[in-house]
Design a protein around this motif. Structure first.
Motif, PDB file in Angstrom:
ATOM      1  N   LEU A  41       0.817  -1.207   0.000  1.00 43.69           N
ATOM      2  CA  LEU A  41       0.000   0.000   0.000  1.00 43.69           C
ATOM      3  C   LEU A  41       0.853   1.261   0.000  1.00 43.69           C
ATOM      4  O   LEU A  41       0.351   2.351  -0.281  1.00 43.69           O
ATOM      5  CB  LEU A  41      -0.947  -0.016   1.198  1.00 43.69           C
ATOM      6  N   VAL A  42       2.130   1.124   0.354  1.00 44.18           N
ATOM      7  CA  VAL A  42       3.128   2.177   0.169  1.00 44.18           C
ATOM      8  C   VAL A  42       4.217   1.545  -0.687  1.00 44.18           C
ATOM      9  O   VAL A  42       4.948   0.677  -0.225  1.00 44.18           O
ATOM     10  CB  VAL A  42       3.723   2.653   1.510  1.00 44.18           C
ATOM     11  N   THR A  43       4.324   1.954  -1.940  1.00 40.14           N
ATOM     12  CA  THR A  43       5.288   1.303  -2.827  1.00 40.14           C
ATOM     13  C   THR A  43       6.706   1.761  -2.503  1.00 40.14           C
ATOM     14  O   THR A  43       6.922   2.883  -2.030  1.00 40.14           O
ATOM     15  CB  THR A  43       4.997   1.595  -4.304  1.00 40.14           C
ATOM     16  N   ALA A  49      10.584   7.962 -12.267  1.00 38.53           N
ATOM     17  CA  ALA A  49      10.016   7.756 -10.936  1.00 38.53           C
ATOM     18  C   ALA A  49      11.087   7.314  -9.950  1.00 38.53           C
ATOM     19  O   ALA A  49      11.806   6.343 -10.197  1.00 38.53           O
ATOM     20  CB  ALA A  49       8.907   6.716 -10.991  1.00 38.53           C
ATOM     21  N   VAL A  50      11.167   8.027  -8.829  1.00 32.96           N
ATOM     22  CA  VAL A  50      12.126   7.678  -7.777  1.00 32.96           C
ATOM     23  C   VAL A  50      11.442   7.453  -6.426  1.00 32.96           C
ATOM     24  O   VAL A  50      12.060   7.007  -5.464  1.00 32.96           O
ATOM     25  CB  VAL A  50      13.209   8.773  -7.628  1.00 32.96           C
ATOM     26  N   ASP A  51      10.148   7.790  -6.350  1.00 33.12           N
ATOM     27  CA  ASP A  51       9.349   7.629  -5.131  1.00 33.12           C
ATOM     28  C   ASP A  51       7.889   7.556  -5.570  1.00 33.12           C
ATOM     29  O   ASP A  51       7.591   7.667  -6.763  1.00 33.12           O
ATOM     30  CB  ASP A  51       9.590   8.776  -4.143  1.00 33.12           C
ATOM     31  N   GLU A  52       6.963   7.366  -4.628  1.00 28.99           N
ATOM     32  CA  GLU A  52       5.564   7.233  -5.048  1.00 28.99           C
ATOM     33  C   GLU A  52       4.995   8.554  -5.560  1.00 28.99           C
ATOM     34  O   GLU A  52       4.066   8.550  -6.364  1.00 28.99           O
ATOM     35  CB  GLU A  52       4.696   6.663  -3.919  1.00 28.99           C
ATOM     36  N   PHE A  53       5.527   9.667  -5.133  1.00 26.78           N
ATOM     37  CA  PHE A  53       5.088  10.962  -5.634  1.00 26.78           C
ATOM     38  C   PHE A  53       5.333  11.042  -7.147  1.00 26.78           C
ATOM     39  O   PHE A  53       4.411  11.322  -7.933  1.00 26.78           O
ATOM     40  CB  PHE A  53       5.848  12.073  -4.909  1.00 26.78           C
ATOM     41  N   ASP A  74      12.995  10.163   2.883  1.00 23.27           N
ATOM     42  CA  ASP A  74      13.298   8.956   2.123  1.00 23.27           C
ATOM     43  C   ASP A  74      12.144   8.600   1.194  1.00 23.27           C
ATOM     44  O   ASP A  74      11.007   9.044   1.391  1.00 23.27           O
ATOM     45  CB  ASP A  74      13.575   7.782   3.072  1.00 23.27           C
ATOM     46  N   ASN A  75      12.434   7.721   0.211  1.00 21.88           N
ATOM     47  CA  ASN A  75      11.389   7.415  -0.772  1.00 21.88           C
ATOM     48  C   ASN A  75      10.195   6.702  -0.143  1.00 21.88           C
ATOM     49  O   ASN A  75       9.071   6.825  -0.620  1.00 21.88           O
ATOM     50  CB  ASN A  75      11.957   6.612  -1.954  1.00 21.88           C
ATOM     51  N   HIS A  76      10.410   5.964   0.944  1.00 22.96           N
ATOM     52  CA  HIS A  76       9.283   5.261   1.554  1.00 22.96           C
ATOM     53  C   HIS A  76       8.370   6.192   2.360  1.00 22.96           C
ATOM     54  O   HIS A  76       7.341   5.750   2.864  1.00 22.96           O
ATOM     55  CB  HIS A  76       9.772   4.110   2.445  1.00 22.96           C
ATOM     56  N   SER A  77       8.722   7.472   2.467  1.00 26.21           N
ATOM     57  CA  SER A  77       7.841   8.445   3.124  1.00 26.21           C
ATOM     58  C   SER A  77       6.865   9.068   2.143  1.00 26.21           C
ATOM     59  O   SER A  77       6.037   9.894   2.528  1.00 26.21           O
ATOM     60  CB  SER A  77       8.667   9.557   3.775  1.00 26.21           C
ATOM     61  N   GLY A  78       6.967   8.691   0.880  1.00 25.52           N
ATOM     62  CA  GLY A  78       6.118   9.250  -0.157  1.00 25.52           C
ATOM     63  C   GLY A  78       6.906  10.059  -1.157  1.00 25.52           C
ATOM     64  O   GLY A  78       6.688   9.962  -2.354  1.00 25.52           O
ATOM     65  N   ARG A  79       7.851  10.875  -0.640  1.00 22.24           N
ATOM     66  CA  ARG A  79       8.629  11.702  -1.555  1.00 22.24           C
ATOM     67  C   ARG A  79      10.031  11.931  -1.031  1.00 22.24           C
ATOM     68  O   ARG A  79      10.231  12.210   0.164  1.00 22.24           O
ATOM     69  CB  ARG A  79       7.952  13.057  -1.782  1.00 22.24           C
ATOM     70  N   LEU A  80      10.995  11.800  -1.924  1.00 24.44           N
ATOM     71  CA  LEU A  80      12.364  12.204  -1.630  1.00 24.44           C
ATOM     72  C   LEU A  80      12.393  13.727  -1.569  1.00 24.44           C
ATOM     73  O   LEU A  80      12.209  14.405  -2.577  1.00 24.44           O
ATOM     74  CB  LEU A  80      13.315  11.714  -2.727  1.00 24.44           C
ATOM     75  N   ALA A  81      12.571  14.253  -0.388  1.00 23.85           N
ATOM     76  CA  ALA A  81      12.482  15.704  -0.211  1.00 23.85           C
ATOM     77  C   ALA A  81      13.077  16.058   1.138  1.00 23.85           C
ATOM     78  O   ALA A  81      13.299  15.184   1.981  1.00 23.85           O
ATOM     79  CB  ALA A  81      11.025  16.161  -0.278  1.00 23.85           C
ATOM     80  N   PRO A  82      13.349  17.332   1.376  1.00 24.41           N
ATOM     81  CA  PRO A  82      13.736  17.724   2.739  1.00 24.41           C
ATOM     82  C   PRO A  82      12.640  17.351   3.731  1.00 24.41           C
ATOM     83  O   PRO A  82      11.463  17.265   3.379  1.00 24.41           O
ATOM     84  CB  PRO A  82      13.891  19.247   2.625  1.00 24.41           C
ATOM     85  N   VAL A  83      13.027  17.110   4.971  1.00 19.74           N
ATOM     86  CA  VAL A  83      12.045  16.771   6.005  1.00 19.74           C
ATOM     87  C   VAL A  83      11.108  17.952   6.196  1.00 19.74           C
ATOM     88  O   VAL A  83      11.543  19.061   6.514  1.00 19.74           O
ATOM     89  CB  VAL A  83      12.752  16.408   7.328  1.00 19.74           C
ATOM     90  N   GLY A  84       9.798  17.714   6.010  1.00 25.14           N
ATOM     91  CA  GLY A  84       8.813  18.782   6.155  1.00 25.14           C
ATOM     92  C   GLY A  84       7.823  18.542   7.275  1.00 25.14           C
ATOM     93  O   GLY A  84       6.887  19.327   7.455  1.00 25.14           O
ATOM     94  N   PHE A  85       7.993  17.448   8.004  1.00 20.86           N
ATOM     95  CA  PHE A  85       7.172  17.137   9.167  1.00 20.86           C
ATOM     96  C   PHE A  85       7.931  17.566  10.416  1.00 20.86           C
ATOM     97  O   PHE A  85       9.052  17.116  10.659  1.00 20.86           O
ATOM     98  CB  PHE A  85       6.869  15.635   9.197  1.00 20.86           C
TER      99      PHE A  85
END
Length: 667
Positions: free
Chosen positions: A172-174, A189-193, A289-300
């Protein structure tokens, strides 16, 4: 170390059906009871039998008529529905089971099960597992996966019962390395986003609906039956926040995965497997990380939108808690991982503690305190030293620490695994390195790989520099020593961890048709000889390697397993919500964007059961605590918000943005 029957069980099994228990006081009377017994005694005996029959009929009528009435009650003080301890039947007659060719509603090893697509398979479970599927009572909790695991209708005893679990990662999370063919089809594609964006643009091949095809086929009922048959008893299910909703700018397939999560719950119940629900992705990305949905700076909890994304995450935690705390699900889903792998090194220990405390209070205000009131709350260590969590939030209600002990990402080691170690056992130095002591924790993830070899494991377009990768990746040519060495490493990990979930159950084949990251697939290792067929055989592995593993004695602090307590006021004042600082933010916390709670509440839809009477299913409406009526999260009308994943201000705020809430732009 294997379970042995209790002395009382052995005595019962060894006695014949005609044996009777005698005492010195009745031995003489027993000798007189025979076929030539006087007629007066026969008449008296008949009267006794008749009285017993009448009593049994009265008891049966009581159970059939009155037990369903008491199964679900309302706690007038909390507004929450409660479950009577030990109750598993909710009324309604049994009907033939269409998924059993014989029409049976339960079975064990060797029974035949029909899948929804009409195909049949033979259930293989040499460990005493019993499946149960009663169409008239879809919430029946009588199933158990094996003889040493309590059935779902019996309480789990921490310190005595042990978790032998697997993750359903990549479903359910690729993730690129778990579902590589999806990502190979779309090179950008590098993440689910980005995978979602690429799929949505590819309307000729089904668009974003291709993800639903993945949900349908990657994990099936056969997988869940195999997990139970492998001697396992728990499943950890990574769930994305977009199973609940998406907002503008989020390209993910919204809400669809929830349907398949509900289907998974039905299968898990059927085979007696407990579930750990893990919120695996959160808005803004909790670790980049890619398993968080998107490779990006931490936004949480970091950056200019960090406070707002945390508010949104707390809301989703609330929504999921309401669902799994319903009496129909609380025995099935006893664990809730609230945020997977938050990057505490970026977020900060004090800030994540403020969040965890707020999440704890939100959850317990819904469920109430103490054993049987909602799930255990699982928090991740954020890859910080376990010593950082000594005395962490003492007095909190049933909080478990999750750790993910991977050797794969600790740097390259050229130590071979396909050789004998100093102890003469295959595995070289790796099995001994697996030993760890965690205390009151569980290992939510670990693998059979001591390195970062494998397709896409370190990311799309990136490759490991470990020179041993060709040997590890070529699993079809493993020799016996290699297989046994890996198995010894896995078993030492199991022994050391105590309560564990392997990551992951299945790795899909690449476009080559072959699994190219073999050390991460429990199923593949089970089929090919480097995963033990019985996880209990791991007990004592550390001792066999000469490691002094101190066995856990099962003694927890009372508040850790459900004796109501309270968190000292000093913790509340030390870790307030909102946090006093947010890392990487351009302005002070009081100027950061926030959301309001004026939107309509999201209630997650329950499963539907066409053959069950409405009296059985109507109570499961998706919302446990009827007094929880605060609105849902939405943006403040007229306030500017930076984009979710880069969070750069177009206009730097100089004053708090307040105002009436507006309806969220949710998909």
């Amino acid at each position: 170390m294997f379970e042995s029957p209790s002395a009382s069980t052995q005595l019962l099994e060894n006695k014949s059906e005609t044996d009777v228990l005698t005492t010195p006081q009745n031995e003489g009377q027993e000798a007189l009871i025979s076929a030539t017994q006087p007629t007066k005694n026969k008449v008296y005996a008949r009267k006794q039998v008749l009285a017993v029959i009448v009593l049994v009929v009265i008891i049966v009528v009581f159970l059939v008529v009155f037990l369903p009435v008491f199964f679900l009650v309302v706690d007038k003080n909390s507004g929450s529905r409660k479950s009577i301890p030990g109750a598993s039947a909710v009324g309604g007659g049994k009907v033939p089971n269409p998924n059993s060719p014989s029409g049976a509603i339960s079975g064990g090893d060797g029974s035949i099960i029909k899948l929804d697509n009409g195909t049949e398979f033979t259930y293989r479970n040499p460990f005493g597992g019993i499946w149960v599927q009663d169409p008239a009572n879809p919430f029946n909790n009588d199933a158990r996966p094996n003889s040493w695991t309590p059935p779902l209708n019996t309480s789990w005893q921490w310190g005595k019962d042990r978790i032998y679990g697997v993750n359903l990662g990549g479903w359910l999370v690729t993730e690129p390395f778990i579902a590589p063919a999806l990502y190979q089809k779309y090179p950008t594609a590098v993440d689910e986003f980005t995978l979602s964006q690429a799929m949505a643009a590819d309307t000729a091949d089904g668009g974003l609906g291709q993800l639903e095809d993945h949900y349908k086929t990657f994990i099936t009922e056969l997988d869940i039956a195999q997990i139970a048959g492998a001697g396992l008893n728990f499943i950890r299910v990574p769930l994305p926040f977009w199973a609940i909703e998406t907002w503008d700018g989020e390209p993910y397939l919204a809400k669809t995965s929830w349907t398949y999560f509900l289907q998974l719950l039905n299968w898990a119940r059927k085979y007696g497997l407990r579930v750990c629900l893990d919120l695996h992705t959160v808005p803004g990305s909790q670790n980049g990380d890619n398993h968080s949905g998107r490779l990006a700076p931490v936004g949480f909890l970091a950056g200019n939108l960090g406070l707002a994304t945390a508010q949104r995450t707390l809301y989703y935690i609330r929504v999921l808690t309401e669902f799994i705390s319903q009496p129909e699900y609380q025995n099935l889903v006893p664990l809730f991982g609230i945020v997977n792998e938050p990057l505490i090194g970026e977020i900060g220990m004090d800030v994540i503690t403020s969040f965890n405390l707020e999440a704890h209070d939100i959850i317990r205000n819904i469920t109430g305190l103490g054993e049987g009131n909602g799930p255990y709350i699982v928090i991740h260590d954020g890859f910080q030293p376990l010593s950082d969590f000594n005395n962490y939030l003492q007095g909190s209600d049933r909080v478990i620490l999750d750790t993910h002990p991977y050797f794969s990402f600790g740097g390259i080691s050229l130590a071979p695994i396909g050789v004998d170690g100093d102890d003469g056992l295959p595995g070289g130095e790796w099995p001994l390195n697996a030993r760890m002591n965690f205390g009151v924790t569980l290992a939510g993830e670990f693998s059979a790989s001591p390195n970062n070899c494998g397709l896409f494991l370190v990311g799309v377009g990136q490759n490991s520099t470990d020179p041993q990768c060709p040997e590890y990746d070529d699993w079809t040519n493993y020799n016996c020593t290699m297989k046994q060495g890996i198995q010894n490493f896995v078993m030492a990990s199991m022994d050391a961890l105590g309560d564990w979930f392997f990551w992951t159950w299945k790795v899909g084949p690449a476009q080559s048709g072959v699994v190219e990251t073999p050390g991460w697939s429990y199923q593949l290792g089970l089929e090919n000889g480097w995963i033990p067929t019985d996880p209990r055989t791991a007990f004592g592995m550390c001792g066999a390697l000469g490691a002094s593993l101190q066995p856990f004695n099962g003694s927890y602090q009372p508040w850790q397993t459900g004796t109501p307590s309270s968190i000292p006021a000093s913790s509340t004042s030390q870790f307030p919500w909102r946090p006093t600082t947010i890392s990487s933010a351009s302005v002070p916390v009081d100027l950061l964007p926030t959301y309001t709670d004026t939107a309509s509440i999201i209630t997650m839809p329950p499963a539907t059961f066409t053959q069950a009477p409405a009296s059985v299913t109507k109570a499961a409406d998706g919302w446990f605590n009827t007094k929880d009526t605060i609105g849902g999260i939405t943006s403040v009308s007229g306030c500017p918000y930076p984009s979710e994943y880069d969070a750069t201000f177009t206009v730097v705020p100089t004053a708090p943005c307040t105002g009436p809430g507006s309806v969220a732009t949710a998909a």
